[in-house]
Design a protein around this motif. Structure first.
Motif, PDB file in Angstrom:
ATOM      1  N   GLY A  98     135.614  13.733  41.426  1.00 20.72           N
ATOM      2  CA  GLY A  98     135.038  12.569  40.774  1.00 20.72           C
ATOM      3  C   GLY A  98     134.335  12.949  39.494  1.00 20.72           C
ATOM      4  N   LYS A  99     133.846  11.950  38.774  1.00 21.98           N
ATOM      5  CA  LYS A  99     133.116  12.189  37.537  1.00 21.98           C
ATOM      6  C   LYS A  99     131.627  12.044  37.789  1.00 21.98           C
ATOM      7  CE  LYS A  99     132.962  10.997  32.621  1.00 21.98           C
ATOM      8  NZ  LYS A  99     133.569  10.190  31.529  1.00 21.98           N
ATOM      9  N   THR A 100     130.856  13.053  37.371  1.00 16.60           N
ATOM     10  CA  THR A 100     129.423  13.098  37.631  1.00 16.60           C
ATOM     11  C   THR A 100     128.635  12.512  36.473  1.00 16.60           C
ATOM     12  OG1 THR A 100     129.650  15.052  39.042  1.00 16.60           O
ATOM     13  CG2 THR A 100     127.478  14.627  38.094  1.00 16.60           C
ATOM     14  N   TYR A 101     127.613  11.735  36.820  1.00 14.76           N
ATOM     15  CA  TYR A 101     126.665  11.181  35.849  1.00 14.76           C
ATOM     16  C   TYR A 101     125.277  11.648  36.268  1.00 14.76           C
ATOM     17  CZ  TYR A 101     130.657   8.288  34.588  1.00 14.76           C
ATOM     18  OH  TYR A 101     131.910   7.847  34.195  1.00 14.76           O
ATOM     19  N   SER A 102     124.647  12.449  35.416  1.00 12.58           N
ATOM     20  CA  SER A 102     123.413  13.158  35.758  1.00 12.58           C
ATOM     21  C   SER A 102     122.169  12.302  35.550  1.00 12.58           C
ATOM     22  CB  SER A 102     123.303  14.427  34.907  1.00 12.58           C
ATOM     23  OG  SER A 102     122.067  15.065  35.112  1.00 12.58           O
ATOM     24  N   ALA A 103     121.131  12.613  36.317  1.00 12.61           N
ATOM     25  CA  ALA A 103     119.856  11.912  36.193  1.00 12.61           C
ATOM     26  C   ALA A 103     119.256  12.068  34.799  1.00 12.61           C
ATOM     27  CB  ALA A 103     118.879  12.434  37.243  1.00 12.61           C
ATOM     28  N   LYS A 104     119.510  13.194  34.149  1.00  7.34           N
ATOM     29  CA  LYS A 104     118.893  13.428  32.841  1.00  7.34           C
ATOM     30  C   LYS A 104     119.372  12.431  31.789  1.00  7.34           C
ATOM     31  CE  LYS A 104     122.164  16.883  31.029  1.00  7.34           C
ATOM     32  NZ  LYS A 104     122.617  16.045  29.905  1.00  7.34           N
ATOM     33  N   ASP A 105     120.537  11.800  32.020  1.00  7.36           N
ATOM     34  CA  ASP A 105     121.093  10.859  31.056  1.00  7.36           C
ATOM     35  C   ASP A 105     120.812   9.403  31.416  1.00  7.36           C
ATOM     36  OD1 ASP A 105     122.282  12.935  29.522  1.00  7.36           O
ATOM     37  OD2 ASP A 105     123.929  13.048  30.978  1.00  7.36           O
ATOM     38  N   LYS A 117     139.413  -1.543  39.913  1.00  5.88           N
ATOM     39  CA  LYS A 117     139.712  -1.622  41.337  1.00  5.88           C
ATOM     40  C   LYS A 117     138.529  -1.049  42.128  1.00  5.88           C
ATOM     41  CE  LYS A 117     144.639  -0.747  40.506  1.00  5.88           C
ATOM     42  NZ  LYS A 117     145.780   0.173  40.817  1.00  5.88           N
ATOM     43  N   PRO A 118     138.460  -1.327  43.435  1.00 10.09           N
ATOM     44  CA  PRO A 118     137.381  -0.734  44.240  1.00 10.09           C
ATOM     45  C   PRO A 118     137.413   0.792  44.167  1.00 10.09           C
ATOM     46  CG  PRO A 118     138.440  -2.508  45.439  1.00 10.09           C
ATOM     47  CD  PRO A 118     139.280  -2.266  44.220  1.00 10.09           C
ATOM     48  N   GLN A 119     136.241   1.384  43.944  1.00 11.27           N
ATOM     49  CA  GLN A 119     136.107   2.841  43.872  1.00 11.27           C
ATOM     50  C   GLN A 119     134.898   3.280  44.684  1.00 11.27           C
ATOM     51  OE1 GLN A 119     136.635   2.404  39.224  1.00 11.27           O
ATOM     52  NE2 GLN A 119     136.606   4.592  39.732  1.00 11.27           N
ATOM     53  N   TRP A 120     134.987   4.460  45.261  1.00 11.45           N
ATOM     54  CA  TRP A 120     133.847   5.015  45.966  1.00 11.45           C
ATOM     55  C   TRP A 120     132.908   5.686  44.964  1.00 11.45           C
ATOM     56  CZ3 TRP A 120     132.595   3.818  50.756  1.00 11.45           C
ATOM     57  CH2 TRP A 120     133.571   3.363  51.618  1.00 11.45           C
ATOM     58  N   ILE A 151     129.021   4.279  48.443  1.00  9.68           N
ATOM     59  CA  ILE A 151     129.239   2.835  48.461  1.00  9.68           C
ATOM     60  C   ILE A 151     130.519   2.556  47.692  1.00  9.68           C
ATOM     61  CG2 ILE A 151     128.386   0.574  47.724  1.00  9.68           C
ATOM     62  CD1 ILE A 151     125.595   1.495  47.987  1.00  9.68           C
ATOM     63  N   GLN A 152     131.283   1.604  48.152  1.00 11.86           N
ATOM     64  CA  GLN A 152     132.480   1.214  47.417  1.00 11.86           C
ATOM     65  C   GLN A 152     132.126   0.071  46.465  1.00 11.86           C
ATOM     66  OE1 GLN A 152     135.985  -0.219  49.639  1.00 11.86           O
ATOM     67  NE2 GLN A 152     137.136   1.393  48.601  1.00 11.86           N
ATOM     68  N   ILE A 175     124.946  10.504  40.303  1.00  6.97           N
ATOM     69  CA  ILE A 175     125.961   9.733  40.992  1.00  6.97           C
ATOM     70  C   ILE A 175     127.324  10.328  40.630  1.00  6.97           C
ATOM     71  CG2 ILE A 175     124.571   7.633  41.026  1.00  6.97           C
ATOM     72  CD1 ILE A 175     126.371   6.506  38.847  1.00  6.97           C
ATOM     73  N   VAL A 176     128.272  10.183  41.527  1.00  2.79           N
ATOM     74  CA  VAL A 176     129.626  10.669  41.298  1.00  2.79           C
ATOM     75  C   VAL A 176     130.584   9.513  41.564  1.00  2.79           C
ATOM     76  CG1 VAL A 176     131.389  12.362  41.895  1.00  2.79           C
ATOM     77  CG2 VAL A 176     128.959  12.993  42.016  1.00  2.79           C
ATOM     78  N   VAL A 177     131.417   9.200  40.581  1.00  2.00           N
ATOM     79  CA  VAL A 177     132.369   8.099  40.668  1.00  2.00           C
ATOM     80  C   VAL A 177     133.765   8.665  40.926  1.00  2.00           C
ATOM     81  CG1 VAL A 177     133.362   6.101  39.484  1.00  2.00           C
ATOM     82  CG2 VAL A 177     130.955   6.721  39.099  1.00  2.00           C
ATOM     83  N   TYR A 178     134.389   8.199  41.986  1.00  2.00           N
ATOM     84  CA  TYR A 178     135.696   8.717  42.389  1.00  2.00           C
ATOM     85  C   TYR A 178     136.811   7.759  41.997  1.00  2.00           C
ATOM     86  CZ  TYR A 178     133.175  12.292  44.832  1.00  2.00           C
ATOM     87  OH  TYR A 178     132.358  13.358  45.115  1.00  2.00           O
ATOM     88  N   PRO A 179     137.999   8.279  41.733  1.00  2.00           N
ATOM     89  CA  PRO A 179     139.107   7.417  41.312  1.00  2.00           C
ATOM     90  C   PRO A 179     139.528   6.473  42.427  1.00  2.00           C
ATOM     91  CG  PRO A 179     139.897   9.648  41.757  1.00  2.00           C
ATOM     92  CD  PRO A 179     138.402   9.712  41.811  1.00  2.00           C
ATOM     93  N   ALA A 180     140.057   5.309  42.031  1.00  2.00           N
ATOM     94  CA  ALA A 180     140.571   4.366  43.017  1.00  2.00           C
ATOM     95  C   ALA A 180     141.802   4.953  43.686  1.00  2.00           C
ATOM     96  CB  ALA A 180     140.908   3.043  42.342  1.00  2.00           C
TER      97      ALA A 180
END
Length: 503
Positions: free
Chosen positions: A351-358, A399-402, A465-466, A496-501
């Motif tokens: 997945g793609k990570t989004y850091s707290a620092k940003d 689309k729904p993603q985890w 969460i989806q 947070i980490v966003v995963y592909p649908a």
């Protein structure tokens, strides 16, 4: 001699491609309803070519005694509900709505050519400590109650079942209660027709463990068990006898034993996951062997109990790593993974990570130094109605993603200042979680609830969460707090980490 229970073998001939498995997620069946099958056992049935998942059916109004639910699947991720395989009967001595029906397991007997369900049968005060037995001509049921008995004249609490894939012999696994005369775990062989226990093969003495399961590899047997800490991260009941007045938080981990033979000798127990994660806030209950065309994969099948709402407890299924040379096994965390039950192969999804620092903070929320966090920064102070954090420029698919939320909840299991030590005591009640709100793209009419169970200080865990994000890179996710009944606080956020649908 014809051995029983061949349905537990998992040499697969089906062709279904595995879909994502997401430990700790809110899993839905093909009707869109939440899967309700706790303390589970999974049987692969050669006749139907499907996996069958049996578990305790729990609701808010009836957290115990709801019967046994059943689901079926070809790929271990897409599940079809079969309703209740064993329904409670009002006024029944052993399976009424007021009775305990826990940890059901099902196996097929070639001797009787039918399916046998066994479980921990009890009354509401755990005063019976019996094993229940029911039978059906169809794996999905309905099952008819046969009896409830004391195994070999002993007590029986948490129940498990294991079938040796080399000879087909089945075994009952059970702890024998919390009294000073109990606190053992037994392995007892079952007869060919699965109607009774024959003899005790091994006794694990006075380790005071529960929730037993056994995994078999080509060279070893591995027994998994949990410590007893109540409907807390990995154990099932509270204890009110003197030796349990203190809850040993650091001991609340799933452990494993190894042996060359079921009759022993068995090794000393060892912890199977990262320290202080309490096996990712889960309790053991079952292990599943998947022998594919390319690889044999073993799954840890656990429950992430929630004592505040047991009926909403989640499921933690993770691949088990086996080190025969080092005589060890381990369970590692993966937010999302793809399992192909035909080949037996699995892979973690990136997945793609989004850091707290940003992230952007609002109100009393702020960024704080944390040497254990991603990029050395953690988001804290997410308290009250006006304190939020927002992750921006998130890429979505439409689309729904985890999405996994990595957090630290400092309401950990350290000892309190009350007699005997009382962890998580805030306002006189047990607190095992914080609750946050999640809003996508500012749509406050659609608020998702994020449960963040307790961790040790400095330990980062995740909850998925989806969500449905707009296609493109202009999405934002805002996290606030929700009132969880005592202090209206959200947990600290690391990333947070966003995963592909899924395709």
């Amino acid at each position: 001699m014809m051995w029983a229970s061949l349905a537990f073998l998992t040499t697969l001939v089906i062709s279904a491609k595995g879909k994502y498995i997401v430990p700790g997620g809110r899993w839905q069946d093909t009707n869109g309803s939440l899967i309700n099958a706790h303390g589970s056992g999974i049987t692969f049935d050669q006749g139907s070519g499907r996996f069958w998942w049996f578990g305790e059916y729990k609701t808010e109004d009836q957290p115990e005694g709801g019967g046994v639910s059943v689901y079926s699947s070809e790929d271990l991720s897409t599940w079809t509900s079969g309703g209740l395989a064993l329904a409670p009967i009002e006024g029944h001595q052993y399976i009424s709505p007021g009775n305990i029906i826990q940890r059901p397991k099902v196996a097929y007997s070639s001797e009787t050519e039918d399916y046998h369900m066994w479980w921990h049968a009890d009354n509401s005060t755990y005063g019976l400590l019996l094993q229940g037995h029911a039978v059906s001509s169809k794996i999905g049921g309905p099952y008819s109650f046969v009896d409830a008995t004391a195994p070999l004249g002993n007590w029986s609490q948490d129940f498990g079942m294991f079938t040796d894939y080399k000879d087909g012999r089945s075994y009952a696994l059970y702890s024998n209660g919390d009294s000073v005369d109990g606190r053992d775990v037994y392995i007892s062989s079952m007869n060919d027709n699965l109607t009774a226990l024959e003899k005790t093969v091994y006794r694990f003495p006075k380790f005071d463990l529960e929730a037993p399961s056994i995994m078999q590899t080509d060279k070893s047997y591995w027994a998994f068990m949990s410590h007893k800490t109540g409907y807390r991260p990995n154990s099932e009941k509270t204890h009110d006898i003197p030796c349990f007045t203190k809850y040993l938080a650091d001991d609340a981990d799933v452990v494993a034993f190894r042996a060359d033979s079921l009759s022993g000798p068995w090794s000393q127990p060892f912890i199977i996951s990262a320290l202080n994660t309490r096996t990712f806030n889960s309790q053991s209950g079952f292990t599943l062997r998947i022998k594919g065309t390319k690889k044999t994969t073993y799954l840890y099948i656990g429950d992430q109990w929630d004592s505040n709402s047991v009926w909403d407890s989640r499921y933690i299924w993770l691949p088990i790593q086996v080190d025969e040379k080092g005589k060890s096994v381990s369970v590692e965390w993966h937010d999302v993974y793809d399992l192909d039950v035909k080949t037996g192969e699995w892979k973690a999804i990136k997945g793609k990570t989004y850091s707290a620092k940003d992230a952007k903070t609002q109100g009393g929320a702020y960024k704080q130094e944390a040497n254990f966090a991603t990029d050395g920064v953690i988001l804290t102070g997410i308290y009250g109605n006006d304190s939020t954090v927002t992750f921006e420029n998130i890429e979505g698919s439409g689309k729904p993603q985890w999405v996994s939320f990595y957090y630290q909840n400092t309401d950990d299991m350290g000892f309190g200042d009350q007699p005997g030590g009382t962890p998580d005591r805030i306002g006189g009640s047990w607190q095992l979680r914080r609750i946050s709100s999640v809003v996508v793209n500012g749509d406050s009419t659609n608020i998702e609830t994020l449960y963040q169970r307790d961790t040790h200080k400095g330990i980062i865990l995740s909850t998925p969460i989806q969500l449905t994000l707009k296609k493109g890179k202009n999405n934002k996710i805002t996290i606030g707090s929700l009132n969880n009944g005592f202090d209206n606080k959200g947990a600290d956020l690391d990333r947070i980490v966003v995963y592909p649908a899924e395709d």
